[in-house]
Design a protein around this motif. Structure first.
Motif, PDB file in Angstrom:
ATOM      1  N   GLU A  49       0.836  -1.210   0.000  1.00  0.00           N
ATOM      2  CA  GLU A  49       0.000   0.000   0.000  1.00  0.00           C
ATOM      3  C   GLU A  49       0.866   1.254   0.000  1.00  0.00           C
ATOM      4  O   GLU A  49       0.609   2.207  -0.737  1.00  0.00           O
ATOM      5  N   SER A  52       2.330   1.706  -3.434  1.00  0.00           N
ATOM      6  CA  SER A  52       1.361   1.618  -4.536  1.00  0.00           C
ATOM      7  C   SER A  52       1.626   0.394  -5.419  1.00  0.00           C
ATOM      8  O   SER A  52       1.706   0.491  -6.648  1.00  0.00           O
ATOM      9  N   LYS A  54       1.152  -4.232  -5.541  1.00  0.00           N
ATOM     10  CA  LYS A  54       0.337  -5.338  -5.047  1.00  0.00           C
ATOM     11  C   LYS A  54       1.163  -6.192  -4.071  1.00  0.00           C
ATOM     12  O   LYS A  54       2.378  -6.300  -4.229  1.00  0.00           O
ATOM     13  N   LYS A  76      10.206   3.235  -5.972  1.00  0.00           N
ATOM     14  CA  LYS A  76       8.941   3.256  -5.226  1.00  0.00           C
ATOM     15  C   LYS A  76       9.160   2.734  -3.805  1.00  0.00           C
ATOM     16  O   LYS A  76       8.655   3.290  -2.832  1.00  0.00           O
ATOM     17  N   ALA A  80       8.840   4.426  -0.076  1.00  0.00           N
ATOM     18  CA  ALA A  80       8.024   3.814   0.983  1.00  0.00           C
ATOM     19  C   ALA A  80       8.847   3.623   2.263  1.00  0.00           C
ATOM     20  O   ALA A  80       8.331   3.801   3.367  1.00  0.00           O
TER      21      ALA A  80
END
Lengths: 177, 144
Positions: A49, A52, A54, A76, A80
């Motif tokens: 999450e 972004s 899965k 990404k 995070a």
């Protein structure tokens, strides 16, 4: 012959050294993603999450047999984890020690809010007397003697230090304000 | 950090050292075995870190046997066990199967049964194995 001695010998072969470091890189990336997630007490779903993505993607990325990761995906995850992503080329001689140091402790990294360099600035601002120690502490970071702050925002600085000769944890050093 | 051993046949040939492997196979195997030294094993004998390094224990019905995962055109599937002399400090590679077209050669149950027989051999006679590398504890004091 030790592992490193054997590798130095076998790295003389082009196909061997490239296959070895490719496999080591896949293992390193996958395992560090898992270690960083667990360091932050995140489930795969929670990390997915934040990034972004899965959950199934996180699961695949944490498996050392996955070799199809992309820099964009790692970016990404860096966001995070609130970490810097550093990608660079390296000569084999400098890559070798990393291969042998592979461990959970070695792969853990603190997020920005716990980053000792920035935590130090914040903490020293509150305690005038501790600013005297700050350059020494920063110097210790620069030379790699200090690994991390244990309690960066506490009344006194408590740091974990590293011996200069071997690279093993030899204890904790407390610097009073 | 655990020490990695290899099973020896009656002539003293090592199941890893004396195996005929392609350069890429040898490199991947060495890399994975290097990681195995520092793998985290829980109280049930499961490897939690790194993820995907091993399957097991209990592959093909053999309670003590693990399978190392290696990708490639001809994928090696080494079978190994914790210990068996000292389960806290050692791994021993016992058998090396190959996977071609998703089929194991020899078949998984036969390979794992042979690995288990060799594990018993090592328990009975620890000279039927030798370390893959010399002990590095003195030269690499990193703590984990």
């Amino acid at each position: 012959m030790t592992l490193i001695q054997k590798l130095i010998e076998r790295f003389g072969e082009f196909g061997y050294r490239h296959t070895y470091v490719d496999s080591a890189l896949d293992s390193f990336i996958a395992t560090q993603i898992k270690v960083l997630r667990e360091q932050r007490d995140l489930t795969q779903t929670e990390l997915a999450e934040l990034a972004s993505m899965k959950q199934s993607q996180i699961s695949r990325l944490e498996n050392i047999n996955n070799s199809s990761w992309k820099v964009g995906t790692l970016r990404k995850l860096a966001h995070a984890f609130d970490l810097a992503l550093v990608v660079r080329f390296e000569n084999f001689g400098r890559a070798l020690p990393d291969i042998d140091r592979f461990s959970r402790t070695y792969l853990q990294r603190d997020s920005f809010k716990d980053d000792p360099v920035f935590a130090l600035t914040a903490a020293t601002g509150n305690h005038q007397s501790s600013t005297i120690a700050a350059p020494e502490i920063q110097q210790a970071f620069a030379t790699g003697r200090i690994l991390r702050f244990v309690r960066p925002h506490a009344e006194h600085f408590e740091v974990t230090t590293q011996g200069t000769t071997g690279g093993s944890l030899i204890g904790q050093e407390a610097i009073a304000r | 950090m655990r020490k990695i051993f290899e099973w020896l046949d009656a002539r003293g040939n090592g199941v890893i050292s004396d195996a005929r492997l392609q350069v890429q196979q040898r490199a991947k195997l060495d890399q994975k075995l290097g990681m195995l030294r520092r793998a985290e094993v829980d109280q049930f004998g499961r490897v939690n870190l790194p993820e995907g390094l091993l399957a097991g224990p209990g592959v093909y019905g053999q309670k003590w046997i693990y399978k190392l995962k290696l990708q490639g055109n001809v994928a090696l599937r080494p079978m190994l066990a914790l210990g068996p002399v000292d389960r806290e400090r050692e791994w021993t590679v016992l058998f090396v199967a190959e996977e071609r077209d998703r089929t194991l050669h020899p078949p998984g149950r036969i390979a794992a049964a042979e690995a288990e027989a060799r594990r018993q051999q090592v328990i009975t006679d620890p000279r039927r194995r030798r370390p893959l590398w010399e002990d590095e504890d003195d030269t690499n004091p990193e703590v984990d």
